[in-house]
Design a protein around this motif. Structure first.
Motif, PDB file in Angstrom:
ATOM      1  N   GLU A 194       4.914 -13.099  -6.168  1.00  0.00           N
ATOM      2  CA  GLU A 194       6.151 -12.956  -5.393  1.00  0.00           C
ATOM      3  C   GLU A 194       6.345 -11.481  -5.038  1.00  0.00           C
ATOM      4  O   GLU A 194       5.778 -10.599  -5.675  1.00  0.00           O
ATOM      5  N   VAL A 195       7.176 -11.257  -4.026  1.00  0.00           N
ATOM      6  CA  VAL A 195       7.465  -9.884  -3.577  1.00  0.00           C
ATOM      7  C   VAL A 195       8.447  -9.254  -4.570  1.00  0.00           C
ATOM      8  O   VAL A 195       9.553  -9.762  -4.760  1.00  0.00           O
ATOM      9  N   VAL A 196       8.008  -8.172  -5.213  1.00  0.00           N
ATOM     10  CA  VAL A 196       8.845  -7.531  -6.235  1.00  0.00           C
ATOM     11  C   VAL A 196       8.811  -6.011  -6.050  1.00  0.00           C
ATOM     12  O   VAL A 196       7.728  -5.420  -6.013  1.00  0.00           O
ATOM     13  N   PHE A 197       9.973  -5.406  -5.890  1.00  0.00           N
ATOM     14  CA  PHE A 197      10.023  -3.935  -5.976  1.00  0.00           C
ATOM     15  C   PHE A 197      11.416  -3.458  -6.362  1.00  0.00           C
ATOM     16  O   PHE A 197      12.414  -4.080  -6.022  1.00  0.00           O
ATOM     17  N   ASP A 198      11.446  -2.382  -7.129  1.00  0.00           N
ATOM     18  CA  ASP A 198      12.676  -1.631  -7.377  1.00  0.00           C
ATOM     19  C   ASP A 198      12.656  -0.444  -6.410  1.00  0.00           C
ATOM     20  O   ASP A 198      11.590   0.164  -6.183  1.00  0.00           O
ATOM     21  N   ALA A 199      13.819  -0.088  -5.888  1.00  0.00           N
ATOM     22  CA  ALA A 199      13.863   0.993  -4.893  1.00  0.00           C
ATOM     23  C   ALA A 199      13.396   2.321  -5.478  1.00  0.00           C
ATOM     24  O   ALA A 199      12.874   3.181  -4.763  1.00  0.00           O
ATOM     25  N   ALA A 200      13.534   2.505  -6.792  1.00  0.00           N
ATOM     26  CA  ALA A 200      13.191   3.795  -7.403  1.00  0.00           C
ATOM     27  C   ALA A 200      11.687   4.015  -7.536  1.00  0.00           C
ATOM     28  O   ALA A 200      11.259   5.074  -8.003  1.00  0.00           O
ATOM     29  N   ASP A 201      10.884   3.050  -7.124  1.00  0.00           N
ATOM     30  CA  ASP A 201       9.440   3.311  -7.073  1.00  0.00           C
ATOM     31  C   ASP A 201       9.035   3.944  -5.744  1.00  0.00           C
ATOM     32  O   ASP A 201       7.856   4.198  -5.506  1.00  0.00           O
ATOM     33  N   ILE A 202      10.020   4.177  -4.890  1.00  0.00           N
ATOM     34  CA  ILE A 202       9.751   4.729  -3.555  1.00  0.00           C
ATOM     35  C   ILE A 202      10.197   6.192  -3.509  1.00  0.00           C
ATOM     36  O   ILE A 202      11.258   6.544  -4.027  1.00  0.00           O
ATOM     37  N   SER A 203       9.379   7.029  -2.863  1.00  0.00           N
ATOM     38  CA  SER A 203       9.788   8.409  -2.620  1.00  0.00           C
ATOM     39  C   SER A 203       9.633   8.679  -1.123  1.00  0.00           C
ATOM     40  O   SER A 203       8.627   8.287  -0.520  1.00  0.00           O
ATOM     41  N   ARG A 204      10.620   9.354  -0.544  1.00  0.00           N
ATOM     42  CA  ARG A 204      10.684   9.478   0.915  1.00  0.00           C
ATOM     43  C   ARG A 204      10.255  10.864   1.399  1.00  0.00           C
ATOM     44  O   ARG A 204      10.773  11.874   0.930  1.00  0.00           O
ATOM     45  N   PHE A 205       9.332  10.879   2.353  1.00  0.00           N
ATOM     46  CA  PHE A 205       8.829  12.128   2.943  1.00  0.00           C
ATOM     47  C   PHE A 205       8.909  11.989   4.466  1.00  0.00           C
ATOM     48  O   PHE A 205       7.886  12.007   5.150  1.00  0.00           O
ATOM     49  N   GLY A 206      10.078  11.802   5.051  1.00  0.00           N
ATOM     50  CA  GLY A 206      10.193  11.626   6.500  1.00  0.00           C
ATOM     51  C   GLY A 206       9.542  10.324   6.927  1.00  0.00           C
ATOM     52  O   GLY A 206       9.857   9.247   6.410  1.00  0.00           O
ATOM     53  N   ARG A 207       8.571  10.422   7.844  1.00  0.00           N
ATOM     54  CA  ARG A 207       7.902   9.203   8.333  1.00  0.00           C
ATOM     55  C   ARG A 207       7.037   8.559   7.261  1.00  0.00           C
ATOM     56  O   ARG A 207       6.589   7.427   7.420  1.00  0.00           O
ATOM     57  N   ASP A 208       6.742   9.306   6.208  1.00  0.00           N
ATOM     58  CA  ASP A 208       5.831   8.792   5.174  1.00  0.00           C
ATOM     59  C   ASP A 208       6.600   8.377   3.924  1.00  0.00           C
ATOM     60  O   ASP A 208       7.447   9.117   3.418  1.00  0.00           O
TER      61      ASP A 208
END
Ligand code: NVA
Length: 373
Positions: A194-208
């Motif tokens: 199933e699709v699983v993610f917590d938002a805190a596993d993401i780090s934002r670098f503009g378009r990347d």
């Protein structure tokens, strides 16, 4: 007079901060044992004891709220608009068609649940039962953005079942050698079904967008993020830290502070090759010093590692908020040219994180830059 548009606008972790959400400890409970989480209480002799259940004592909640309120005061003194979630009843048992759990957890860490990507707010799927409905604490606020910012995009990621079949229970029993053997397989307590993610596993670098594969984000979750975000002009890069045998949430491991600079965790190097994106674009990866506490010296009920030390919050590319005891990190930040704002925050640690975790930025100045052309 109508409010200005573009209320929702945040492309990275460091641009000048204008509007943010800071969690509250009201109604918090101890996190329950469940298939995706086994909280441990360490005893002084190195053993373990049963983890408490139910609501947290009022004086513990008060202490955490004092420190959260202190962060709010600091941010407001820097001209930042701060919002707080409304904590619902978290102590009642929860039952859905697929699972039951004895209580919910807390609404201290919006970072785990909510993310702003440009003009879009995404509510993450989440990975633990006790956090399934945590998004509800932010809904009033999300509606106010929705009603007042016509350009805002609101996305709710597909909720997983969190049924027993979604989890790999034997993960918790693997001995250390087994974890070593499996360190490149990126298989943790959540399966790939199933699709699983917590938002805190993401780090934002503009378009990347960099996403950590972890106990709280599986490959299906990263695939969903790719399919959702890449048609909107983002590039999604999965990353791995194979020496972290219990990875969850990237913000104690890989922390960008300004264009060209990421703080890195000396005990959790990137998988070989994954650093190239940064190095070939002239970025510096700077290891942080050892934290001032060992894992055993962390607050009693804290389930995070000593690396909460590096869970800092940027007010701008030159101003960083840091936990007051972390002098070695403060000295490094000072040498790197930052103005450092130390605040006490250790009483918040047992609610799931430190300064970055306990916040969710909704508006920072700036636009969609391409830092990796
Ligand atoms: N799982 C991370 C904490 C993230 C807030 C760690 O314990 O290092």
């Amino acid at each position: 007079m109508s409010r200005p548009t573009n209320l929702v606008n945040s492309w990275n972790e460091w641009d000048p901060l204008r509007e943010i959400v800071v969690g509250v400890a009201d109604n918090a409970c101890f996190e329950p044992t469940e298939p995706g989480h086994r909280p441990q209480l360490r005893t002084p002799d190195g053993g373990s004891a049963p983890f408490p259940t139910g609501p947290k004592p009022a004086e513990m909640i008060e202490r955490a709220n004092e420190q959260l309120d202190g962060l709010v005061r600091l941010l407001e003194s820097q001209g930042v608009t701060v919002h707080r979630p409304v904590a619902p009843d978290l102590a009642s048992p929860l039952r859905t068609p697929d699972f039951q759990v004895e209580n919910q957890y807390c609404v201290v860490c919006p970072r785990d649940v909510m993310i702003t990507l440009g003009n879009e707010i995404i509510e993450a799927t989440m990975s633990r039962r006790a956090r399934y409905f945590e998004y509800q604490a932010y809904r009033k606020l999300v509606y106010s953005y929705w009603n007042n910012d016509p350009g805002m995009v609101w996305t709710v990621a597909p909720k997983p079942s969190m049924a027993d079949s979604m989890y790999r229970q034997e993960f918790w029993e693997w001995p250390l050698e087994e974890r070593h053997r499996r360190m490149h397989s990126s298989e943790f307590c959540v399966t790939q079904d199933e699709v699983v993610f917590d938002a805190a596993d993401i780090s934002r670098f503009g378009r990347d967008i960099v996403v950590q594969e972890s106990m709280t984000t599986n490959r299906s979750g990263i695939h969903w993020l790719k399919r959702h975000l890449e048609p909107r002009g983002f590039r999604v890069h999965p990353v791995h830290f194979p020496l972290d045998f219990f990875p969850s949430h990237i913000d104690c491991t890989f922390v960008p502070l300004r264009p060209g600079l990421v703080l890195t965790n000396p005990e959790r190097p990137l998988r070989e090759g994954e650093e190239q994106l940064f190095l070939r674009n002239g970025w510096e990866l700077v290891d942080v010093p050892q934290p001032t506490s060992t894992n055993d010296e962390m607050p009693k009920y804290c389930q995070s590692s000593k690396w909460l030390s590096m869970n800092v919050l940027s007010i701008s590319p030159t101003k960083v908020v840091c936990e007051e005891r972390e002098k070695p990190l403060q000295d490094l930040l000072d040498k790197l040219g930052f103005e450092v704002f130390p605040v006490p925050f250790r009483d918040v640690f047992e609610y799931g994180g430190s300064l970055h975790c306990a916040t969710w930025d909704v508006n920072r100045e700036g636009t969609a830059e391409d830092y990796f052309p």
